[in-house]
Design a protein around this motif. Structure first.
Motif, PDB file in Angstrom:
ATOM      1  N   THR A  44       6.063  10.087 -18.420  1.00  0.00           N
ATOM      2  CA  THR A  44       5.154  11.229 -18.252  1.00  0.00           C
ATOM      3  C   THR A  44       4.673  11.279 -16.813  1.00  0.00           C
ATOM      4  N   LYS A  45       4.473  12.490 -16.310  1.00  0.00           N
ATOM      5  CA  LYS A  45       4.061  12.708 -14.930  1.00  0.00           C
ATOM      6  C   LYS A  45       2.553  12.556 -14.804  1.00  0.00           C
ATOM      7  N   HIS A  46       2.114  11.815 -13.767  1.00  0.00           N
ATOM      8  CA  HIS A  46       0.693  11.601 -13.509  1.00  0.00           C
ATOM      9  C   HIS A  46       0.415  11.760 -12.017  1.00  0.00           C
ATOM     10  N   PHE A  47      -0.820  12.184 -11.714  1.00  0.00           N
ATOM     11  CA  PHE A  47      -1.261  12.308 -10.335  1.00  0.00           C
ATOM     12  C   PHE A  47      -2.475  11.422 -10.109  1.00  0.00           C
ATOM     13  N   LEU A  48      -2.598  10.888  -8.889  1.00  0.00           N
ATOM     14  CA  LEU A  48      -3.756  10.072  -8.545  1.00  0.00           C
ATOM     15  C   LEU A  48      -4.968  10.963  -8.308  1.00  0.00           C
ATOM     16  N   GLU A  49      -6.094  10.554  -8.864  1.00  0.00           N
ATOM     17  CA  GLU A  49      -7.358  11.234  -8.585  1.00  0.00           C
ATOM     18  C   GLU A  49      -8.096  10.493  -7.469  1.00  0.00           C
ATOM     19  N   CYS A  50      -8.115   9.163  -7.545  1.00  0.00           N
ATOM     20  CA  CYS A  50      -8.759   8.318  -6.534  1.00  0.00           C
ATOM     21  C   CYS A  50      -7.957   7.041  -6.366  1.00  0.00           C
ATOM     22  N   LYS A  51      -8.120   6.422  -5.209  1.00  0.00           N
ATOM     23  CA  LYS A  51      -7.449   5.154  -4.938  1.00  0.00           C
ATOM     24  C   LYS A  51      -8.340   4.312  -4.038  1.00  0.00           C
ATOM     25  N   LYS A  52      -8.269   2.992  -4.220  1.00  0.00           N
ATOM     26  CA  LYS A  52      -9.029   2.060  -3.394  1.00  0.00           C
ATOM     27  C   LYS A  52      -8.176   0.825  -3.158  1.00  0.00           C
ATOM     28  N   VAL A  53      -8.323   0.257  -1.961  1.00  0.00           N
ATOM     29  CA  VAL A  53      -7.615  -0.965  -1.617  1.00  0.00           C
ATOM     30  C   VAL A  53      -8.654  -2.002  -1.201  1.00  0.00           C
ATOM     31  N   LYS A  86       0.813  -1.226   0.000  1.00  0.00           N
ATOM     32  CA  LYS A  86       0.000   0.000   0.000  1.00  0.00           C
ATOM     33  C   LYS A  86       0.846   1.276   0.000  1.00  0.00           C
ATOM     34  N   GLU A  87       2.127   1.150   0.344  1.00  0.00           N
ATOM     35  CA  GLU A  87       3.015   2.323   0.401  1.00  0.00           C
ATOM     36  C   GLU A  87       3.125   3.036  -0.942  1.00  0.00           C
ATOM     37  N   ILE A  88       2.891   2.326  -2.031  1.00  0.00           N
ATOM     38  CA  ILE A  88       2.980   2.932  -3.365  1.00  0.00           C
ATOM     39  C   ILE A  88       2.036   4.126  -3.483  1.00  0.00           C
ATOM     40  N   LEU A  89       0.940   4.094  -2.742  1.00  0.00           N
ATOM     41  CA  LEU A  89      -0.062   5.160  -2.817  1.00  0.00           C
ATOM     42  C   LEU A  89       0.394   6.451  -2.138  1.00  0.00           C
ATOM     43  N   LYS A  90       1.433   6.389  -1.333  1.00  0.00           N
ATOM     44  CA  LYS A  90       1.926   7.574  -0.618  1.00  0.00           C
ATOM     45  C   LYS A  90       2.763   8.496  -1.498  1.00  0.00           C
ATOM     46  N   TYR A  91       3.269   7.968  -2.595  1.00  0.00           N
ATOM     47  CA  TYR A  91       4.169   8.741  -3.441  1.00  0.00           C
ATOM     48  C   TYR A  91       3.407   9.446  -4.546  1.00  0.00           C
ATOM     49  N   ASN A  96      -8.556  -5.774   0.075  1.00  0.00           N
ATOM     50  CA  ASN A  96      -7.702  -6.864   0.550  1.00  0.00           C
ATOM     51  C   ASN A  96      -6.296  -6.716  -0.024  1.00  0.00           C
ATOM     52  N   THR A  97      -5.945  -7.519  -1.018  1.00  0.00           N
ATOM     53  CA  THR A  97      -4.599  -7.435  -1.594  1.00  0.00           C
ATOM     54  C   THR A  97      -4.564  -6.665  -2.904  1.00  0.00           C
ATOM     55  N   LYS A  98      -5.711  -6.214  -3.394  1.00  0.00           N
ATOM     56  CA  LYS A  98      -5.763  -5.496  -4.666  1.00  0.00           C
ATOM     57  C   LYS A  98      -5.749  -3.985  -4.440  1.00  0.00           C
ATOM     58  N   ILE A  99      -4.982  -3.312  -5.288  1.00  0.00           N
ATOM     59  CA  ILE A  99      -4.936  -1.852  -5.283  1.00  0.00           C
ATOM     60  C   ILE A  99      -5.435  -1.389  -6.643  1.00  0.00           C
ATOM     61  N   ILE A 100      -6.408  -0.472  -6.640  1.00  0.00           N
ATOM     62  CA  ILE A 100      -6.863   0.114  -7.896  1.00  0.00           C
ATOM     63  C   ILE A 100      -6.785   1.622  -7.771  1.00  0.00           C
ATOM     64  N   VAL A 101      -6.473   2.276  -8.896  1.00  0.00           N
ATOM     65  CA  VAL A 101      -6.341   3.734  -8.901  1.00  0.00           C
ATOM     66  C   VAL A 101      -6.991   4.315 -10.149  1.00  0.00           C
ATOM     67  N   LYS A 102      -7.350   5.568 -10.009  1.00  0.00           N
ATOM     68  CA  LYS A 102      -7.798   6.361 -11.153  1.00  0.00           C
ATOM     69  C   LYS A 102      -6.862   7.547 -11.240  1.00  0.00           C
ATOM     70  N   LEU A 103      -6.199   7.668 -12.361  1.00  0.00           N
ATOM     71  CA  LEU A 103      -5.286   8.786 -12.585  1.00  0.00           C
ATOM     72  C   LEU A 103      -6.058   9.964 -13.140  1.00  0.00           C
ATOM     73  N   LYS A 104      -5.605  11.166 -12.817  1.00  0.00           N
ATOM     74  CA  LYS A 104      -6.233  12.375 -13.360  1.00  0.00           C
ATOM     75  C   LYS A 104      -6.183  12.345 -14.881  1.00  0.00           C
ATOM     76  N   ASN A 105      -7.261  12.773 -15.490  1.00  0.00           N
ATOM     77  CA  ASN A 105      -7.416  12.864 -16.948  1.00  0.00           C
ATOM     78  C   ASN A 105      -7.492  11.514 -17.655  1.00  0.00           C
ATOM     79  N   ILE A 106      -7.637  10.438 -16.915  1.00  0.00           N
ATOM     80  CA  ILE A 106      -7.897   9.115 -17.498  1.00  0.00           C
ATOM     81  C   ILE A 106      -9.348   8.805 -17.111  1.00  0.00           C
ATOM     82  N   ASN A 107     -10.270   8.951 -18.057  1.00  0.00           N
ATOM     83  CA  ASN A 107     -11.687   8.928 -17.707  1.00  0.00           C
ATOM     84  C   ASN A 107     -12.511   7.821 -18.357  1.00  0.00           C
TER      85      ASN A 107
END
Length: 166
Positions: free
Chosen positions: A47-56, A30-35, A58-69
């Motif tokens: 290319t530089k990207h920022f997280l818009e949302c994140k969910k964990v 889960k530490e990956i989400l801190k950076y 159990n063992t799965k991590i999912i993210v939504k990056l800004k401007n990826i819709n």
């Protein structure tokens, strides 16, 4: 880019709104989400990207990056490497080090005979394993358990050397 450190990989899409699964290479997943920001490699370009949302889940991590819709845009990112700038890592004490400090260290036995170069580290449930490339024979590797005081006598990050206890 020498100042970047790979910390994970983007997996398959999740849903239709631009979410992706993430494979974290950090010690605690889960530490990956801190950076932030993340640098994502596509077509040999970072290319530089920022997280818009994140969910964990159990063992799965999912993210939504800004401007990826949408699913199609998210799918393009599948299998892309995720990196951060090394300066984003927490500061270490005098005797601590990161894996990227150990890779490329020269390894010597206790008689100070050169064994080879650390080319990677393999993580296992019990302990990490140093993969050492022998200098004289191509494609021949030595595997040494990364157990300090038993197999590893001393690590000198400044000199980029590892002294074995064998």
């Amino acid at each position: 880019m020498d100042n970047l450190l790979i910390i994970g990989k983007i997996g398959s899409v999740h849903g239709i709104l631009g979410w992706n699964k993430i494979f974290s290479y950090t010690e605690k997943k889960k530490e990956i989400l801190k950076y932030q920001p993340w640098y994502i490699k596509q077509n040999n370009t970072w290319t530089k990207h920022f997280l818009e949302c994140k969910k964990v889940y159990n063992t799965k991590i999912i993210v939504k990056l800004k401007n990826i819709n949408d699913r199609n845009t998210a799918k393009i990112l599948t299998n892309s490497m995720i990196a951060i700038q090394k300066k984003q890592l927490p500061k270490l004490t005098e005797y601590e080090y990161y894996w990227h400090h150990i890779v490329q260290c020269k390894v010597f036995n206790k008689k100070n005979i050169y064994i080879g170069l650390v080319i990677k580290i393999i993580r296992t449930k019990k302990n990490d394993i140093l993969v050492i490339q022998k200098p004289s024979i191509k494609n021949q590797e030595i595997l040494i358990p990364f157990i300090e005081k038993i197999f590893i006598k001393k690590i000198n990050i400044n000199m980029q050397t590892i002294l074995l206890n064998i």
